[in-house]
Design a protein around this motif. Structure first.
Motif, short mmCIF file in Angstrom:
data_model
loop_
_atom_site.label_atom_id
_atom_site.label_comp_id
_atom_site.label_asym_id
_atom_site.label_seq_id
_atom_site.Cartn_x
_atom_site.Cartn_y
_atom_site.Cartn_z
N MET A 10 -0.91 9.13 40.02
CA MET A 10 -2.37 9.09 39.97
C MET A 10 -2.98 9.60 41.27
SD MET A 10 -4.68 5.87 38.62
CE MET A 10 -3.75 5.76 37.09
N TYR A 13 -2.92 13.25 41.01
CA TYR A 13 -3.87 13.69 39.98
C TYR A 13 -5.29 13.73 40.53
CZ TYR A 13 -6.64 13.56 35.67
OH TYR A 13 -7.55 13.83 34.67
N ILE A 14 -5.73 12.63 41.16
CA ILE A 14 -7.12 12.59 41.65
C ILE A 14 -7.30 13.47 42.88
CG2 ILE A 14 -7.45 10.28 40.69
CD1 ILE A 14 -7.36 9.19 43.55
N ASP A 24 -10.79 9.97 31.85
CA ASP A 24 -9.78 10.93 32.31
C ASP A 24 -8.47 10.22 32.61
OD1 ASP A 24 -11.51 13.10 32.16
OD2 ASP A 24 -12.19 12.89 34.22
N LEU A 25 -8.54 9.10 33.34
CA LEU A 25 -7.33 8.36 33.70
C LEU A 25 -6.68 7.74 32.47
CD1 LEU A 25 -8.38 6.50 36.98
CD2 LEU A 25 -7.24 8.70 36.73
N GLU A 28 -4.98 10.68 30.59
CA GLU A 28 -3.89 11.31 31.33
C GLU A 28 -2.66 10.41 31.41
OE1 GLU A 28 -1.86 14.19 33.60
OE2 GLU A 28 -3.72 14.35 32.42
N ALA A 36 -7.02 0.96 33.91
CA ALA A 36 -7.56 2.05 34.73
C ALA A 36 -8.42 1.50 35.86
CB ALA A 36 -8.36 3.01 33.86
N ASP A 39 -6.17 -0.02 38.43
CA ASP A 39 -5.46 1.03 39.17
C ASP A 39 -6.36 1.66 40.23
OD1 ASP A 39 -3.18 0.57 37.77
OD2 ASP A 39 -3.28 2.38 36.54
#
Length: 328
Positions: A10, A13-14, A24-25, A28, A36, A39
């Motif tokens: 993650m 990703y970000i 989105d999270l 994905e 989410a 996280d």
């Protein structure tokens, strides 16, 4: 996926996306909204500079890119990487001229004793018995980068006739100007799908027959730049003199077709109804000078196909079998 591994992915990703939403999270990483949110809180505790934007078009924004930790692989990923390397061992030519031996040594030296033991066990349990590469291709890296960077190049190309020592004779070569699109390997050869600017048509070139290759000063064609590898069949068009053909084909023949086929042909289903299964047809076309090629190709299907038309193709295949009997 363990939470620590998900946090690592993650972060990457970000860091790449910069701006993202909970949706989105969730999409994905296949997690719930509550997970989410937790996280994101965990990422903030790790020092990720995340800023919340409220409102209808709000979400999350990363204030600045982060210094990411080194990439690590779990056990399953290490096994997958090793199996992928094993699959490449039969290629004497690869883009970027990589050395399998060097990569293998570096890979093994980076493993723990337990991981190394697992890899050695895998080595004795899996093998790839596909076709060995038949001839080396000297310009794979150049061709691949020309495709990636949309560059028009000029090549010296040898036809099928070769001298006795297997080197192409200068009398049997020609200069072609092409815009490479993609590379693929099949049955022991590398091929380059490209747009031939002289022919103004899609063509496939055997990479081992490319004697020389250099950058040209011609601007790339816009309609070729837009193509992806999966779209290359749209470039192929038969000439006005191409001869259509049609064959009945069974399930075993369809499997053979899936292993090797060309842009000029396809499988179609006809006469489908609730009570009867659809009849499968292999249809396509060939140029007049490709008759010998298409006969040899169809002969490889054995009893899995039956030529319906044209009659000339049917007779040519029959003659091909008669010639084979004469050699027994």
């Amino acid at each position: 996926m363990k939470k620590s591994e998900r946090m690592n992915q993650m972060l990457r990703y970000i860091n790449q996306k910069q701006q993202f939403t909970l949706q989105d999270l969730m999409q994905e990483f296949q997690i719930s909204k509550r997970t989410a949110i937790r996280d994101i809180a965990s990422l903030e505790e790790l020092g990720a500079p995340i800023y919340v934007e409220y409102g209808r078009y709000g979400g999350y924004r990363l204030l600045q890119q982060m210094q990411l930790p080194p990439i690590s692989f779990n056990t399953g990923e290490l096994h997958a990487l090793y199996v992928a390397m094993q699959a490449l061992r039969s290629f004497s030519s690869l883009p970027f001229q990589v050395s399998f031996r060097t990569i293998h040594e570096k890979f093994m030296s980076a493993l723990s004793d337990k991981q190394r033991q697992d890899i050695e066990n895998i080595q004795h349990r899996v093998s790839f018995r596909h076709t060995e590469q038949i001839r080396d291709s000297a310009h794979l890296e150049f061709l691949l980068m020309a495709a990636v960077q949309n560059i028009v190049i000029q090549i010296t190309y040898a036809n099928q006739r070769r001298t006795t020592d297997q080197r192409p004779s200068s009398a049997h070569t020609n200069i072609r100007t092409i815009q490479p699109i993609t590379l693929y390997a099949m049955k022991g050869y590398w091929y380059c799908q490209a747009y031939d600017l002289q022919k103004q048509a899609y063509r496939v070139f055997r990479c081992d027959r490319i004697i020389s290759a250099e950058v040209s000063d011609i601007e790339p064609l816009a309609h070729v730049i837009k193509l992806h590898a999966k779209d290359t069949h749209s470039l192929w068009e038969p000439s006005p003199h191409a001869i259509p053909f049609q064959c009945q084909i069974d399930e075993a023949g369809v499997e053979l077709f899936q292993q090797e086929h060309f842009p000029s042909m396809q499988i179609i289903h006809v006469n489908e109804s609730e009570n009867e299964p659809a009849q499968m047809l292999l249809v396509g076309s060939y140029e007049t000078y490709e008759l010998d090629f298409i006969v040899r190709y169809l002969a490889g299907f054995g009893k899995s196909i039956k030529i319906m038309e044209p009659e000339m193709l049917k007779e040519s295949l029959r003659q091909y079998y008669m010639d084979l009997l004469d050699h027994i």
